[in-house]
Design an enzyme around this catalytic site. Sequence first.
Site, PDB file in Angstrom:
ATOM      1  N   ARG A  47       0.867  -1.197   0.000  1.00 10.18           N
ATOM      2  CA  ARG A  47       0.000   0.000   0.000  1.00 10.18           C
ATOM      3  C   ARG A  47       0.892   1.232   0.000  1.00 10.18           C
ATOM      4  NH1 ARG A  47      -1.569   1.665   4.691  1.00 10.18           N
ATOM      5  NH2 ARG A  47      -2.387  -0.327   5.421  1.00 10.18           N
ATOM      6  N   TYR A  99     -15.857  17.386 -14.838  1.00 11.62           N
ATOM      7  CA  TYR A  99     -16.301  16.001 -15.021  1.00 11.62           C
ATOM      8  C   TYR A  99     -17.449  15.695 -14.039  1.00 11.62           C
ATOM      9  CZ  TYR A  99     -15.981  10.904 -14.724  1.00 11.62           C
ATOM     10  OH  TYR A  99     -16.266   9.566 -14.706  1.00 11.62           O
ATOM     11  N   ASP A 173      -6.932  19.292 -13.663  1.00  9.23           N
ATOM     12  CA  ASP A 173      -7.246  17.946 -14.150  1.00  9.23           C
ATOM     13  C   ASP A 173      -6.852  17.921 -15.628  1.00  9.23           C
ATOM     14  OD1 ASP A 173      -8.490  15.723 -15.310  1.00  9.23           O
ATOM     15  OD2 ASP A 173     -10.190  15.776 -13.937  1.00  9.23           O
ATOM     16  N   LYS A 198      -8.173   7.077 -19.167  1.00  5.43           N
ATOM     17  CA  LYS A 198      -8.455   7.647 -20.481  1.00  5.43           C
ATOM     18  C   LYS A 198      -7.216   7.554 -21.373  1.00  5.43           C
ATOM     19  CE  LYS A 198     -12.169   8.417 -18.115  1.00  5.43           C
ATOM     20  NZ  LYS A 198     -12.423   9.670 -17.429  1.00  5.43           N
TER      21      LYS A 198
HETATM   22  C1  LIG Z   1     -12.936  10.016 -16.163  1.00  5.46           C
HETATM   23  C2  LIG Z   1     -12.532  11.299 -15.604  1.00  5.46           C
HETATM   24  C3  LIG Z   1     -12.306  11.444 -14.230  1.00  5.46           C
HETATM   25  C4  LIG Z   1     -12.524  10.314 -13.245  1.00  5.46           C
HETATM   26  O1  LIG Z   1     -11.611   9.293 -13.422  1.00  5.46           O
HETATM   27  P1  LIG Z   1     -11.923   7.734 -13.133  1.00  5.46           P
HETATM   28  O2  LIG Z   1     -10.661   7.065 -13.529  1.00  5.46           O
HETATM   29  O3  LIG Z   1     -13.111   7.345 -13.933  1.00  5.46           O
HETATM   30  O4  LIG Z   1     -12.204   7.629 -11.662  1.00  5.46           O
HETATM   31  C5  LIG Z   1     -11.880  12.676 -13.780  1.00  5.46           C
HETATM   32  N1  LIG Z   1     -11.711  13.727 -14.615  1.00  5.46           N
HETATM   33  C6  LIG Z   1     -11.935  13.626 -15.934  1.00  5.46           C
HETATM   34  C7  LIG Z   1     -11.733  14.811 -16.801  1.00  5.46           C
HETATM   35  C8  LIG Z   1     -12.360  12.422 -16.472  1.00  5.46           C
HETATM   36  O5  LIG Z   1     -12.604  12.331 -17.788  1.00  5.46           O
END
Ligand SMILES: *Cc1c(COP(=O)(O)O)cnc(C)c1O
Length: 378
Positions: A47, A99, A173, A198
């Site tokens: 962890r 998001y 982000d 992504k």
């Molecule tokens: C998908 C996404 C998230 C969340 O991520 P997960 O891996 O699904 O928990 C956060 N910010 C953006 C811009 C995203 O496209």
Amino acid sequence: MKFETLAIHAGQEPDPNNGAVMTPVYLTSTYKQDGIGKPRQGYEYSRTLNPTRKALQDCLAELESGQWGLAFASGMAATDTVLRMLGSGDHVVAGNDVYGGTFRLFDKVLRRFGLDFTFADTTDPENLAEALTPSTKIVWLETPTNPLLAVTDIRAVAEMIKNHPNKPLLVVDNTFATPYLQRPLEMGADLVVHSMTKYLGGHSDVVGGAIIGKDKELGEKLAYLQNAIGGIQGPMDSFLVLRGIKTLPIRMDRHAQNAEKIVAFLEKQKNVKRLIYPFHESHPQVQVAKRQMLNGGGMISFVMKDGRDAAVKVAESTKIFTLAESLGGVESLIEVPAAMTHLSTQGSKLEVDPGLVRLSVGIENVEDLLADLEQALR
Ligand SMILES: *Cc1c(COP(=O)(O)O)cnc(C)c1O
């Protein structure tokens, strides 16, 4: 080293014991200690740290021009860990087009713990300035946003909040742009957050998240929280992201090349009312986008003239574009945000146009993608 080289080598070297070129998947929860209080190479418990995850974390740090990186089980786990630096009474200013899951975490979960949130249009630095309060500890940006692809000038925001009395942290982000297109830490951001699910993973086969930064103290604080809360990324998933990242630059170039051809096609369609792409001349922040991003990326949004029913019809009629949530994989995806990914924003100020269709343009042959969209729109 240049980005393409770092994407393949950063944080990774052939195994010193046996020469294995690829980072092994260290499926171990614990590590032999040479004596009490004498762990080998700092590993005690997975962890806290695991060699596969460490390779990914070090790679991420270099790609984002940071000093350290932390990998999590999901983008939301990474986001949640950043917010755990705050306490009751602290205030956060976030983009009004973040998001859907980020909005849900902030608005529905973290408010219960005494955190306060203001959702503002961050594309206008003045609007953002008005949202700041004496308790603001974090400014949370997404650029480009999901699904409206709004672009915020990262440098301008960093400059503006620098003078705020309690110097809130600027968190970006960077999921949609990836470090290949845009490196927020070079523009004054304090932290970068990713959903590695992504483009970084890139093959729709893994869920993951990351936090990257420069400041050592901040890194120690967040590593402490990562270990204390435990939302870590496992070794197999870390391996998959490491492998995905190796081809990030060539994938991103192809995503954008295909997207530009699709934008040119959609522009001519009579049943498309509005087209949204960061590098398109009609985009309100096209100049900012071209200044801070290498290319326009692989995401396109458009609004159907006949609203929700038409959007649903198109999304249900494509054959290569798969109807699915998520984005950033090699395969093309299509979705209707109001009915799918952004359902949680329904009835709020963040509600999206029901006629909006979002494309995650993959790296298939663009002729096939164009033919597919043409028949769906017809
Ligand atoms: C998908 C996404 C998230 C969340 O991520 P997960 O891996 O699904 O928990 C956060 N910010 C953006 C811009 C995203 O496209």
